[in-house]
Design an enzyme around this catalytic site. Structure first.
Site, mmCIF file in Angstrom:
data_model
loop_
_atom_site.group_PDB
_atom_site.id
_atom_site.type_symbol
_atom_site.label_atom_id
_atom_site.label_comp_id
_atom_site.label_asym_id
_atom_site.label_seq_id
_atom_site.Cartn_x
_atom_site.Cartn_y
_atom_site.Cartn_z
ATOM 1 N N CYS A 2 48.605 38.751 37.334
ATOM 2 C CA CYS A 2 50.444 38.180 37.135
ATOM 3 C C CYS A 2 50.730 39.680 36.130
ATOM 4 O O CYS A 2 49.622 40.534 35.413
ATOM 5 C CB CYS A 2 50.770 36.820 36.122
ATOM 6 S SG CYS A 2 49.768 35.983 36.905
ATOM 7 N N ARG A 27 48.029 45.215 40.517
ATOM 8 C CA ARG A 27 47.229 44.017 40.092
ATOM 9 C C ARG A 27 46.422 43.005 40.421
ATOM 10 O O ARG A 27 45.402 42.383 40.487
ATOM 11 C CB ARG A 27 47.980 43.366 38.351
ATOM 12 C CG ARG A 27 47.551 44.523 37.391
ATOM 13 C CD ARG A 27 49.094 44.378 36.082
ATOM 14 N NE ARG A 27 48.936 43.509 35.863
ATOM 15 C CZ ARG A 27 48.236 43.223 34.509
ATOM 16 N NH1 ARG A 27 48.515 44.945 33.975
ATOM 17 N NH2 ARG A 27 48.534 42.649 33.611
ATOM 18 N N TRP A 74 50.086 35.623 40.294
ATOM 19 C CA TRP A 74 48.640 35.781 40.901
ATOM 20 C C TRP A 74 48.253 33.683 40.541
ATOM 21 O O TRP A 74 48.193 33.539 39.786
ATOM 22 C CB TRP A 74 47.852 36.706 40.648
ATOM 23 C CG TRP A 74 46.350 36.291 41.300
ATOM 24 C CD1 TRP A 74 46.215 37.277 42.222
ATOM 25 C CD2 TRP A 74 45.544 36.367 40.663
ATOM 26 N NE1 TRP A 74 44.008 37.071 42.655
ATOM 27 C CE2 TRP A 74 44.107 36.181 42.084
ATOM 28 C CE3 TRP A 74 45.075 34.625 39.639
ATOM 29 C CZ2 TRP A 74 43.122 35.677 41.864
ATOM 30 C CZ3 TRP A 74 43.487 34.663 39.693
ATOM 31 C CH2 TRP A 74 42.603 34.798 40.299
ATOM 32 N N ASN A 100 52.123 35.509 31.653
ATOM 33 C CA ASN A 100 50.684 35.349 32.029
ATOM 34 C C ASN A 100 49.975 34.076 31.448
ATOM 35 O O ASN A 100 49.132 35.011 30.665
ATOM 36 C CB ASN A 100 50.193 37.394 32.150
ATOM 37 C CG ASN A 100 49.168 37.023 32.426
ATOM 38 O OD1 ASN A 100 48.452 37.247 33.484
ATOM 39 N ND2 ASN A 100 49.036 38.624 33.008
ATOM 40 N N GLY A 101 48.059 34.282 32.558
ATOM 41 C CA GLY A 101 47.655 32.994 31.307
ATOM 42 C C GLY A 101 47.377 32.215 32.034
ATOM 43 O O GLY A 101 48.081 31.825 33.302
ATOM 44 N N GLU A 481 26.411 46.442 43.587
ATOM 45 C CA GLU A 481 27.476 47.090 43.981
ATOM 46 C C GLU A 481 28.101 47.176 45.690
ATOM 47 O O GLU A 481 29.044 47.311 45.814
ATOM 48 C CB GLU A 481 27.530 48.326 43.161
ATOM 49 C CG GLU A 481 29.347 49.385 43.034
ATOM 50 C CD GLU A 481 30.175 48.669 42.770
ATOM 51 O OE1 GLU A 481 30.709 46.994 42.596
ATOM 52 O OE2 GLU A 481 31.150 48.811 43.186
ATOM 53 N N LYS A 485 31.761 45.587 46.862
ATOM 54 C CA LYS A 485 32.567 46.237 47.837
ATOM 55 C C LYS A 485 32.651 46.171 49.239
ATOM 56 O O LYS A 485 33.817 46.367 50.012
ATOM 57 C CB LYS A 485 32.542 48.186 47.735
ATOM 58 C CG LYS A 485 31.871 48.857 47.086
ATOM 59 C CD LYS A 485 33.296 49.200 46.229
ATOM 60 C CE LYS A 485 34.032 48.366 45.402
ATOM 61 N NZ LYS A 485 34.095 48.074 43.493
ATOM 62 N N GLU A 488 34.805 43.028 48.748
ATOM 63 C CA GLU A 488 36.101 42.687 48.882
ATOM 64 C C GLU A 488 36.822 43.628 49.367
ATOM 65 O O GLU A 488 37.731 42.950 50.094
ATOM 66 C CB GLU A 488 35.462 43.725 47.078
ATOM 67 C CG GLU A 488 35.330 43.103 46.418
ATOM 68 C CD GLU A 488 35.278 43.929 45.187
ATOM 69 O OE1 GLU A 488 35.273 45.669 45.133
ATOM 70 O OE2 GLU A 488 36.178 43.734 43.988
ATOM 71 N N HIS A 504 11.182 36.624 49.559
ATOM 72 C CA HIS A 504 11.083 35.578 48.572
ATOM 73 C C HIS A 504 12.348 34.168 49.285
ATOM 74 O O HIS A 504 13.075 33.680 48.751
ATOM 75 C CB HIS A 504 11.163 35.117 47.424
ATOM 76 C CG HIS A 504 9.823 36.096 46.863
ATOM 77 N ND1 HIS A 504 8.581 35.726 46.949
ATOM 78 C CD2 HIS A 504 9.417 37.436 46.073
ATOM 79 C CE1 HIS A 504 7.404 35.829 46.014
ATOM 80 N NE2 HIS A 504 8.532 37.522 45.970
ATOM 81 N N LYS A 605 43.498 42.978 39.888
ATOM 82 C CA LYS A 605 42.960 45.028 39.628
ATOM 83 C C LYS A 605 42.623 44.554 37.831
ATOM 84 O O LYS A 605 41.329 44.308 37.275
ATOM 85 C CB LYS A 605 44.239 45.678 39.794
ATOM 86 C CG LYS A 605 43.136 46.633 39.026
ATOM 87 C CD LYS A 605 42.177 47.263 40.193
ATOM 88 C CE LYS A 605 41.186 48.651 39.515
ATOM 89 N NZ LYS A 605 40.960 49.068 40.550
#
Ligand code: F6R
Length: 610
Positions: A2, A27, A74, A100-101, A481, A485, A488, A504, A605
Site C-alpha cells: 500500500c 510498490r 494491496w 498501510n499495515g 534466485e 525471478k 515472479e 534426493h 515492491k
C-alpha cells in the site's frame, strides 16, 4: 505494498495526489482512492484496478480541494473491491483514513464497536481503525483521542487522515510502517516514501515509530505516543528524480538489468580507493571486527539469497561463523544472540516488515546491527549502527535485479575488508581477488551483449508448466534466485535446488518436457566435476538442459546445444555474472508469456506487512 500520499497546501491537491500515487505504483497495488476536504463534507473517489480507472472516475466527477489524501491498496483483508478500497470513513463521514499495515486486533476492536451500534461497509481492518479513531475522538482533545485509539491498535500502521470539523488539517501517524512528512513551495505533504512527493518537497521528516503529526498551513507539530511534543528533524532531500523514466527501455526491469554494469563499477569506484576498501558508513572499529565471532544475516526473498552468498564468502575468507535466516523465521525461532554476534540485514527498500522486526528483536538482545541497504533514510538505516549503502539507485521493477547484484558486491567488499582487518587473508590472495573483482563489471556487460542468444533460448523453453534450477556452492543461491525471478515475472512454476540434492527427490520430476537450468561455470576443483555429473544425471533422464557455462568450456557440447556462455571469473565471484544471464532468461520467458513484467500480479515492491 500500500502507498499513502497526502497534501495540505495552496493549490488543488488532486493532481498532486494522483502524481504521487503514480510514483507509488511500483510498490504493487490492486485498487486506489482519494478523499478531499470540502466544506460540505469529505468527498471520496475509489476504483479497482489501475490508476487509470480512478482517473476515469475523477474525470467524470472532478474534485478540487487544497486538502486531501490518496492511497494505493494491496489487499490484505478482503478482496480488491471498491468497498474495500481506501480511504475509509468513520462515523458517517466525519473522518476519512488511509492506512498501510495490518491491525492485528481488528476483530476485537470491531466487536466493541458493533456493540455500540456501529455498522461496517467493508471487510477491512482499516475501516475498523477509521471507526475506532472516530469513536475515540468524538469529544475532548482530538490528538489525545487519536493517541488513545492508536495505543489500543495492535499491529503495524502508517495512516493519513482528514476530519470534516478540521479544515486545513492533515493528520499522520506511524508504527512499524514507513511514513514521511515533506514541505515545499506548494504546501505540506505526507507519503510512504520520498520519491512519491519528490517534485514537491525540499525537506522531509522521517516520522519515528509511535509519532503523530498534525500538518496545517501554520506548520507541522509532532507528538510521541506518550503525548510529549517532539521537535521534528527536517532533512534536506538529495535524491535525483530518475524514478519515472524507463530511459528508452521497454520496461524498468530491462533498464535496471542493463544498469548493473554501471552500478557495480560505481560501487567499486566508491568503496575501493587505491586498492584499499573504504566503507565510510560502516563505522566499525578494527577492534570490534577482530572480536566478531558470529554473524547472523537476516533478510527476505531475493535479499535472502544475497545473504546466502554472503555467508559462503565470509566463511570462505574469514574465520567468522555465519548463519542466515529469513526475517519471518528468525523472530520466532528463539535465536541465541550471544556476545560477539553481529546481526546483519540485507534489504533493498529498508522497509521490509519482517526484517525490521528481527532487527528490533536483535537490538533488544544487545546485538549491534549492520544493514546493507539501498535506501537512504529508510527505517532499517535508522535502526542500524553500521551501514553499507548499495548505491543501486531507485529500483522500480518489482522483481529485484540491480539491487541484488549490488548486495552481492557489498558482501564481497565487506568480506575483504573484514578478512584484511583480522589478518585472515594473505596480501597476495587479496590482490588476486581485487584484480578479479575489477573485471566483474565488464564480464556483466559481456553477458548483456549476448542477450539475443538468451532470448532465443527463453523462447524455446518458456512454454512448460515448470522448470528446475540447479547450482552448487556459490551458485546454489543463484539457482534459487534464478528460479525466483522466473516465478515472479513469467508465472511459470520454478524450483531452485542444490544440484547435489537433486537425487534426493526432484529427480523424479525430470522428463523430456522439463527445462533444467544448470549453472555449471568452472570452479577449478572437485565441485566442478560433481556439477557436470549432476548434469549428466539430468541428461540420462532426457531433461531439457539449459546450461550456464564458462566461455571456451567444451565439456557440455555433447550434452546440450542450449548453452549460455559467460566470461571466465573465479567461482566465488561468478554469481555476480551468472545471475545476470538468469535475469535475462526469466525476462525473455516472461515476455514470451505476455506478463506484466514491471508489475507482476500479486507482488509488492516494499513488503511492509508481516
Ligand atoms: C524479489 C524481491 C523480493 C525482495 C524481498 C525483500 O525480486 O524483490 O523477494 O527481495 O521482498 O525486500 P527488501 O530487499 O526490500 O527487504
Amino acid at each position: 505494498m500500500c502507498g499513502i500520499v497526502g497534501m495540505v497546501g495552496s493549490r488543488n491537491a488532486v493532481p498532486v495526489l494522483m502524481e504521487g500515487l503514480k510514483r507509488l505504483e511500483y510498490r504493487g497495488y490492486d485498487s486506489a482512492g482519494v478523499a478531499v476536504f470540502q466544506p460540505a463534507g469529505l468527498e471520496i473517489r475509489r476504483a479497482v484496478g489501475r490508476l487509470s480507472e480512478l482517473e476515469r472516475k475523477l474525470a467524470a466527477h472532478p474534485l478540487d480541494s487544497t486538502l486531501g489524501i490518496g492511497h494505493t491498496r494491496w489487499a490484505t483483508h478482503g478482496v480488491a473491491s471498491e468497498r474495500n478500497c481506501h480511504p475509509h470513513l468513520g462515523q458517517e463521514g466525519r473522518l476519512a483514513l488511509v492506512h498501510n499495515g495490518i491491525i492485528e486486533n481488528y476483530q476485537e476492536l470491531k466487536a466493541g464497536l458493533v456493540q455500540k451500534g456501529v455498522t461496517f461497509s467493508s471487510e477491512t481492518d482499516t475501516e475498523v481503525l477509521a471507526q475506532f479513531v472516530a469513536d475515540c475522538t468524538t469529544e475532548g482533545d482530538f490528538v489525545c483521542g487519536l493517541r488513545n485509539a492508536l495505543k489500543q491498535a495492535r499491529g503495524a500502521y502508517a495512516i493519513g487522515m482528514l476530519c470534516t470539523d478540521q479544515p486545513d488539517t492533515l493528520y499522520a501517524a506511524r508504527l512499524g510502517s514507513p511514513l514521511i512528512v515533506g514541505k515545499g513551495e506548494n504546501g505540506l505533504f505526507i507519503a510512504s516514501d520520498v520519491p512519491a512527493i519528490l517534485p514537491q518537497v525540499e525537506e522531509v521528516i522521517y516520522l519515528e515509530d509511535g509519532e503523530i503529526a498534525r500538518l496545517t498551513p501554520d506548520g507541522v507539530e509532532v507528538w510521541n505516543l506518550a503525548g510529549e511534543e517532539v521537535s521534528p528533524k527536517w532533512v534536506k532531500v538529495e535524491m535525483e528524480d530518475t524514478a519515472v523514466d524507463s530511459g528508452g527501455f521497454e520496461t524498468f526491469m530491462l533498464k535496471e538489468i542493463h544498469e548493473q554494469t554501471r552500478v557495480l563499477r560505481g560501487l567499486l569506484d566508491t568503496y575501493l580507493v587505491d586498492e584499499n576498501i573504504v566503507l565510510p558508513d560502516l563505522n566499525m572499529p578494527d577492534q570490534q571486527i577482530r572480536e566478531l565471532e558470529r554473524i547472523m544475516i537476516v533478510s527476505c526473498g531475493t535479499a535472502y539469497y544475497a545473504a546466502m552468498y554472503g555467508r559462503l564468502l565470509i566463511e570462505k575468507f574469514t574465520s567468522i561463523a555465519v548463519e542466515t535466516d529469513l526475517g519471518s523465521e528468525f523472530r520466532y525461532r528463539s535465536p541465541k544472540i550471544s556476545h560477539g554476534t553481529l546481526v546483519a540485514t540485507v534489504s533493498q527498500s529498508g522497509e521490509t516488515a519482517d526484517t525490521l522486526a528481527s532487527v528490533k528483536m536483535a537490538k533488544e538482545a544487545g546485538s549491534p546491527i549492520l544493514a546493507i541497504c539501498n535506501v537512504f533514510g529508510s527505517s532499517l538505516v535508522r535502526e542500524s549502527d553500521h551501514l553499507i549503502y548499495t548505491h543501486a539507485g531507485p529500483e522500480i521493477g518489482v522483481a529485484s535485479t540491480k539491487a541484488f547484484t549490488a548486495q552481492l558486491m557489498a558482501f564481497v567488499l565487506f568480506t575483504l575488508h573484514v578478512a584484511e582487518v583480522r589478518g585472515d587473508l594473505s596480501p597476495d590472495k587479496r590482490k588476486e581477488l581485487l584484480a578479479d573483482l575489477q573485471k566483474i563489471p565488464t564480464a556483466v556487460l559481456r553477458v548483456l551483449e549476448g542477450k539475443e542468444g538468451i532470448r532465443e533460448i527463453a523462447e524455446q523453453h518458456h512454454d512448460g508448466p515448470s522448470s528446475l534450477y540447479l547450482g552448487r556452492r556459490f551458485n546454489y543461491p543463484i539457482a534459487l534466485e534464478g528460479a525466483l525471478k522466473n516465478k515472479e515475472i513469467s508465472y511459470q512454476h520454478a524450483e531452485g535446488y542444490a544440484a547435489g540434492e537433486m537425487k534426493h527427490g526432484p529427480i523424479a520430476l525430470i522428463n523430456d518436457s522439463l527445462p533444467v537450468i544448470c549453472i555449471c561455470t568452472e570452479t577449478a576443483d572437485e565441485v566442478d566435476e560433481k556439477m557436470i555429473s549432476n548434469v549428466r544425471e539430468v541428461q540420462a533422464r532426457s531433461g531439457r538442459i539449459i546450461a550456464i557455462a564458462t566461455e571456451g568450456d567444451e565439456r557440455l557440447a555433447d550434452i546440450t546445444t542450449d548453452i549460455i556462455f559467460v566470461p571466465r571469473t573465479r567461482e566465488s565471484l561468478s554469481p555476480l555474472v551468472n545471475v545476470v544471464a538468469l535475469q535475462l532468461l526469466a525476462y525473455y520467458a516472461a515476455q514470451a508469456r505476455g506478463t506484466d513484467i514491471d508489475k507482476p500480479r500479486n507482488l509488492a515492491k516494499s513488503v511492509t506487512v508481516e
